[in-house]
Design a protein around this motif. Structure first.
Motif, PDB file in Angstrom:
ATOM      1  N   UNK A   1       0.844  -1.185   0.000  1.00  0.00           N
ATOM      2  CA  UNK A   1       0.000   0.000   0.000  1.00  0.00           C
ATOM      3  C   UNK A   1       0.885   1.243   0.000  1.00  0.00           C
ATOM      4  N   UNK A   2       0.435   2.314  -0.665  1.00  0.00           N
ATOM      5  CA  UNK A   2       1.210   3.548  -0.761  1.00  0.00           C
ATOM      6  C   UNK A   2       1.422   4.172   0.613  1.00  0.00           C
TER       7      UNK A   2
ATOM      8  N   UNK B   1      -1.542   5.006   3.965  1.00  0.00           N
ATOM      9  CA  UNK B   1      -2.162   3.952   4.752  1.00  0.00           C
ATOM     10  C   UNK B   1      -1.085   3.047   5.327  1.00  0.00           C
ATOM     11  N   UNK B   2      -1.275   2.645   6.590  1.00  0.00           N
ATOM     12  CA  UNK B   2      -0.331   1.729   7.232  1.00  0.00           C
ATOM     13  C   UNK B   2      -1.066   0.423   7.465  1.00  0.00           C
ATOM     14  N   UNK B   3      -0.589  -0.625   6.806  1.00  0.00           N
ATOM     15  CA  UNK B   3      -1.207  -1.942   6.958  1.00  0.00           C
ATOM     16  C   UNK B   3      -0.109  -3.004   6.924  1.00  0.00           C
ATOM     17  N   UNK B   4      -0.512  -4.259   6.919  1.00  0.00           N
ATOM     18  CA  UNK B   4       0.472  -5.331   6.994  1.00  0.00           C
ATOM     19  C   UNK B   4       1.427  -5.359   5.796  1.00  0.00           C
TER      20      UNK B   4
ATOM     21  N   UNK C   1       7.416   0.974   7.807  1.00  0.00           N
ATOM     22  CA  UNK C   1       7.093   1.961   8.822  1.00  0.00           C
ATOM     23  C   UNK C   1       7.944   1.719  10.074  1.00  0.00           C
ATOM     24  N   UNK C   2       8.059   0.483  10.491  1.00  0.00           N
ATOM     25  CA  UNK C   2       8.866   0.140  11.656  1.00  0.00           C
ATOM     26  C   UNK C   2      10.330   0.495  11.474  1.00  0.00           C
ATOM     27  N   UNK C   3      10.863   0.236  10.295  1.00  0.00           N
ATOM     28  CA  UNK C   3      12.259   0.573  10.010  1.00  0.00           C
ATOM     29  C   UNK C   3      12.475   2.081  10.062  1.00  0.00           C
TER      30      UNK C   3
ATOM     31  N   UNK D   1      -2.013  12.681   8.390  1.00  0.00           N
ATOM     32  CA  UNK D   1      -2.372  12.393   6.995  1.00  0.00           C
ATOM     33  C   UNK D   1      -2.458  10.895   6.729  1.00  0.00           C
ATOM     34  N   UNK D   2      -2.588  10.123   7.803  1.00  0.00           N
ATOM     35  CA  UNK D   2      -2.774   8.682   7.658  1.00  0.00           C
ATOM     36  C   UNK D   2      -4.265   8.413   7.553  1.00  0.00           C
ATOM     37  N   UNK D   3      -4.650   7.745   6.480  1.00  0.00           N
ATOM     38  CA  UNK D   3      -6.066   7.490   6.206  1.00  0.00           C
ATOM     39  C   UNK D   3      -6.537   6.146   6.752  1.00  0.00           C
TER      40      UNK D   3
END
Length: 99
Positions: A3-4, A24-27, A33-35, A54-56
């Motif tokens: 995901x972008x 978007x933050x997903x699996x 994101x963690x890095x 700005x996270x949807x």
């Protein structure tokens, strides 16, 4: 397919380090994101500001990445994410501000 997600680290005029997250933050991208969190957290203990305004979308994989950093981050969240951060218990472990 990932995901972008856009991650930008910068500094505030007050000297705080800020990780701005857009998308978007997903699996599919939680490891990225963690890095970025691992890299942006300062070893001197000064909290990293994580701007999530700005996270949807944020799923459990994204939340799981935030928990280990709770003592070293402060979150800025949109009204969309604030209830999720509260219900998950993350708001009890770190500062969550409205953005």
């Amino acid at each position: 397919m990932s995901t972008a997600l856009t991650l930008t680290t910068s500094g505030d005029p007050d000297g705080s380090r800020v990780l701005t997250v857009v998308g978007e933050i997903d699996m599919s991208n939680a490891a990225t994101f963690g890095a970025a969190l691992d890299e942006a957290v300062r070893p001197d203990g000064e909290p990293l500001v994580v701007d999530l305004t700005k996270v949807e979308y944020l799923d459990s994989a994204g939340l799981a990445v935030l928990f280990p950093h709770a003592e070293r981050i402060a979150l800025v969240a949109s009204p969309l994410l604030e209830p999720l951060l509260t219900i998950s218990g993350l708001a009890e472990l770190t500062t969550v501000r409205s953005g």
